[in-house]
Every structure is written in structure tokens, then in C-alpha cells.
Design an enzyme around this catalytic site. Sequence first.
Site, PDB file in Angstrom:
ATOM      1  N   ILE A   1       0.929  -1.268   0.024  1.00  0.00           N
ATOM      2  CA  ILE A   1       0.000   0.012   0.092  1.00  0.00           C
ATOM      3  C   ILE A   1       1.034   1.173   0.001  1.00  0.00           C
ATOM      4  O   ILE A   1       2.090   1.101   0.299  1.00  0.00           O
ATOM      5  CB  ILE A   1      -1.020   0.202   1.255  1.00  0.00           C
ATOM      6  N   ASP A   2       0.286   2.333  -0.303  1.00  0.00           N
ATOM      7  CA  ASP A   2       1.291   3.639  -0.321  1.00  0.00           C
ATOM      8  C   ASP A   2       1.858   4.028   1.085  1.00  0.00           C
ATOM      9  O   ASP A   2       1.210   3.908   1.822  1.00  0.00           O
ATOM     10  CB  ASP A   2       0.240   4.831  -1.052  1.00  0.00           C
ATOM     11  N   LYS A   3       2.671   4.887   0.797  1.00  0.00           N
ATOM     12  CA  LYS A   3       3.387   5.478   1.967  1.00  0.00           C
ATOM     13  C   LYS A   3       2.344   6.036   2.924  1.00  0.00           C
ATOM     14  O   LYS A   3       2.629   5.790   4.171  1.00  0.00           O
ATOM     15  CB  LYS A   3       4.338   6.493   1.437  1.00  0.00           C
TER      16      LYS A   3
ATOM     17  N   ARG B   1      -7.359   6.259  -5.249  1.00  0.00           N
ATOM     18  CA  ARG B   1      -7.073   7.823  -5.516  1.00  0.00           C
ATOM     19  C   ARG B   1      -7.415   8.169  -6.775  1.00  0.00           C
ATOM     20  O   ARG B   1      -8.027   9.085  -7.110  1.00  0.00           O
ATOM     21  CB  ARG B   1      -5.611   8.014  -5.152  1.00  0.00           C
TER      22      ARG B   1
END
Length: 354
Positions: A157-159, A260
Site C-alpha cells: 500500500i502507499d506510503k 485515489r
Amino acid sequence: MAEDLDIPQEETPDEVYERKVYHVDKGQEPMRIDKWVQIRLEGASRNKIQNAIEAGFLTVNGKQEKNNYKVRPGDEIVLMSLVNPDYTEVKPENIPLNIVYEDDAIMVVNKPPNMVVHPGVGNYTGTLLNGIAYHLLQQNPGLVEEDLPRYGLVHRIDKNTTGLLVIAKTSEAAAHLAKQFFNHTVSRKYVALVWGDVEQEEGTIEAHIARHERFRKQFAAYPEGEVGKHAITHYKVLERFHYTTLVECVLETGRTHQIRVHMKHIGHTLFNDWEYGGDRILKGTVYTKYKQFVDNCFDICSRCALHAKTLGFIHPVTQKEMFFESPVPDDILQVLDKWRTYVKAKASQINQEG
């Protein structure tokens, strides 16, 4: 199992493995499967290929075979291969991990905000994978990446996204989980705060995702044509604040920045998602008090308001269905409370004026 693909780190999709399909030519002489694969994978060692075949990363005509299997004309060979074999060394670091569940085959961790999942350009240390490597080496000091590629990472998953990740502790478990992600049988639900009042109570967003034509660090939705990769997101409204909406998103595919990009595509950029323009007022007035309120919310949740809340999959060994849920973190909860208070006060003011 890895293949040398030239893909920048930020383009790595949520799933770390992809499915490669090969068909053996009609004129192919009998040849050991490990040798046949090595010829087609530049830079892959025989030992690495053999380990991958034994672990189940490769099937022939839908069945797992041994290294000494002789390929035949017409065979369909399916290989689960690392999408982006980032050869950056993973240095074990004693980083505290929020381990939700662990046994001999897997572990489930809850990732905090502002932590990169795996090392890459600009982030060589302090990542979740650095901590996982240290944790696994305490249990098995002889463990090397040759035996467990990327120390069992099968998705990411993203930062700035918080929430649940499953990690494989054996190569067999990694192969099993990678296939589940590819077959879209893993259950993943996210909660997100988005700008605007989402019109429908629930819906499905289906649009290809590819790198943005102008802004190369961003991705964009392409509804038609052959640009990008097919992506599907199902969403449902959980709570409305008029200016913003809390939604649940279920991923059917795992593309880069999928939620997103898809939510922005339908006009509802994620709250405080600075990469996609969510760090400014997209719904409401420009009056000072409202701007101050929004800025306060940004200060409280200084990241994209996205949380990987639930994760469900089949255990690689027991074959039992497992389901985990992570509570929404405090920064998002505090912002939700502020929006509830603001909307309630606004409604009260309108009633008094009426």
C-alpha cells in the site's frame, strides 16, 4: 521468482507478483522445465528457478510439476513473477511492527502512516520491509532472499495509506498468496474521506489506469481504448458531511493509486491527497472561517485520508478463510469528528436563521 522488467518503483502495482503465460512451441524437443525457464529469464540463476518451481510459483497445464519435468510442445506454462524485482538490498532494521497475527506460514501487520513498504530509490532504510526482514531473521537466522524473495512481500500500500498487509514467511505461502491476489479472491476493503457529496449511495468505477501523460509521478484513468491496465473499484457511502463524504472502497483489481485515481475520476478526490489536488478546498466556500476549519483538518490528518481496513484470504496451509479488521486510525477519526461537528453547527445556524 523474478524477471528483469524496467519499471520505476512508483509504478509497482499493489500486487507484487504478476502472471506470465508461455506456450511451448510445436518443434520443442523435450527439455527440463528449470532449464527451459532459465533460457527465457535473463539473469535468473538455476537455483533460484528451481526454488520457485518447488514453491509453486510455476504450473504446467494448471498443475504443479517438479524441476525434472520435461516440457512438451503445446504445454502452457504459467509463472508468477515479481513485477518489479527491485534489487535494492534489504538491510534488516529493528523497527517496531504492529503484528496483528502470526504463525509459521504468514503474518499480518498493520502499517502506520508515512512509512514506505519496501526499499527503493530515495528510501533505502526505515521501510516496513526492513523491519520485517529483521523480525524474520530473529526467527530464522539463515534466511536469505534467495529462499524467500522480498522477504515474503506479496502486496503493498502507499506510503501515506495505513492498514493491513499480509506477509508470507515461506516461499510456498508466497506463491499461494500471490495466486490469490492475481485471481482477485483476496477481500480488501478501504475507508476513504473524499471531497464533495457523492451522488449515488453505491457504485462501481471501471476505468483503465496508466501513468499521467503530463505529470509522470501521477496516474490517470482512461475509460476507453488500450491505454493502461483494466481496474475496477466498488464504492459505498458510509457517512455524508455535505462538503466531504466517507466511503468504503472494495478493490477488485490492485493497480497503482487505484482508489485515489478512480475517486478523482468521478469527481471526488481524496481529502488531503496532495499528489492529486486534494490538499485544497474542492467543495465549499473560500471564506476565512471555513478555510481555517479545513486547514485545521489538514493539520490533524497531514496525509491522504485512506485506510486499508479489512483483509480476507485463504490460509496457504490450513486452507481456512481468514479475515482481519484494523480500526480507523486516530488522525482520520479526529477529522471525521470535526466534520460531524461542523455540519451539525452549520445546520443549526441555518435553522436559527430560518
